[in-house]
Design a protein around this motif. Structure first.
Motif, PDB file in Angstrom:
ATOM      1  N   ARG A 103      41.686  40.722  51.395  1.00 47.34           N
ATOM      2  CA  ARG A 103      39.959  41.018  50.249  1.00 47.34           C
ATOM      3  C   ARG A 103      39.571  42.601  51.885  1.00 47.34           C
ATOM      4  N   GLU A 122      37.826  45.300  49.455  1.00 49.96           N
ATOM      5  CA  GLU A 122      36.878  46.209  49.853  1.00 49.96           C
ATOM      6  C   GLU A 122      36.558  47.557  50.202  1.00 49.96           C
ATOM      7  N   SER A 124      43.474  37.169  43.016  1.00 52.14           N
ATOM      8  CA  SER A 124      42.946  38.855  42.980  1.00 52.14           C
ATOM      9  C   SER A 124      42.461  39.735  42.022  1.00 52.14           C
ATOM     10  N   VAL A 184      38.987  38.047  42.920  1.00 57.82           N
ATOM     11  CA  VAL A 184      37.752  38.699  43.805  1.00 57.82           C
ATOM     12  C   VAL A 184      38.068  40.204  43.574  1.00 57.82           C
TER      13      VAL A 184
END
Length: 291
Positions: free
Chosen positions: A66, A70, A116, A119
């Motif tokens: 993650r 980001e 994924s 997210v």
């Protein structure tokens, strides 16, 4: 209407793969600026460098991390300040049967195929909202409708992804973001070739595999005419949806599907051999890596 790619910022996950790179070439050819995201940074950068036009970037990113996602989205924010289209295209499968594969491999496949994209979409929402006509397009699979008995984890991930993207499409519709999915069947990519030589899911080979360009046309059609789902081969989609009206009949139907699929896989392997992409060594098939 016809979607105008000019000056659009488009991020494609799995962008250095067969379908992903074909999508990037089509979008860049229309004037878009591509963010090619792939776990292989070298391939991502090489794919971006080979695209027509300018302003493209290749990013190496493990979508199961993650923090890495980001950072990738932050990089797009710094460079472009917005994201017009997010294409969730990454995916994987395995020829290992459920009763022998590791728990870790199950978790990884579910994580990459199902978690994924969710997210990545969530993290990208602020950048999408900065665009005037934001879109999310997700590559699902006909395996998100029809259970592939030899690859249940892939089936689980795609069933879940299809449902999630339908719900997200309904939710975001009223918030100014249009989301839809493309559901291709077996596509002639390295992933499918590997599955074939490994003796993977024969159910995928009912018909001759489609080409990445076929999936590209479906994605462009979804951008031209936004809707929740689009099918690369409508005839196949009708067949599998009809079969799912009576799921308890599947144990009787599967042997018929499997026999046809096994014949189709044999033809596909022979085609790969003729194209110089696969060979038999000691009675076993293996891929011939492309230069």
């Amino acid at each position: 209407m016809t979607y105008d790619f000019r000056d659009k910022v488009i991020l494609v996950t799995g962008g250095a793969g067969g379908i992903g790179s074909a999508l990037c070439r089509r979008f860049a050819g229309g004037g878009a600026r591509l963010v090619v995201v792939d776990i292989d940074e070298v391939r991502a950068e090489r794919t971006a460098a080979g695209l027509p036009g300018s302003g493209h970037m290749g990013l190496g990113c493990d979508l199961l991390d993650r923090g890495a996602v980001e950072r990738a989205i932050d990089g797009v924010a710094v460079t472009h300040g917005r994201l017009d289209v997010l294409v969730n295209n990454v995916g994987m499968t395995s020829a290992e049967r459920f009763d022998v594969r590791s728990v870790e491999s199950i978790e990884r496949e579910i994580g990459l195929n199902l978690l994924s994209p969710l997210v990545t979409t969530r993290i990208a929402l602020p950048l999408l909202r900065a665009a005037t006509d934001p879109r999310v397009v997700t590559t699902v699979s006909l395996g998100g409708i029809f259970p592939l008995g030899e690859t249940p984890i892939y089936t689980a991930s795609k069933f879940g992804l299809r449902g999630a993207m339908l719900a997200i499409g309904l939710d975001l519709r009223g918030k100014g973001i249009r989301a839809g999915s493309v559901l291709p069947s077996a596509t002639d990519t390295r992933m499918l070739r590997q599955e074939a030589v490994d003796g993977g899911n024969s159910l995928q080979f009912q018909d001759r595999p489609q080409q990445p360009e076929d999936v590209v046309r479906a994605v462009v059609g979804l951008l031209d005419k936004p809707r929740l789902e689009a099918y690369v081969r409508p005839g196949e989609s009708r067949l599998v949806r009809f079969a799912m009206l009576a799921p308890n009949l599947l144990p009787r139907l599967f042997p018929l599907f499997r026999k046809r699929g096994e014949r189709g896989m044999a033809r596909y392997l022979d085609d790969l051999r003729r194209r110089g992409l696969a060979r038999q060594v000691g009675g076993r098939w293996e891929l011939v890596e492309e230069a």
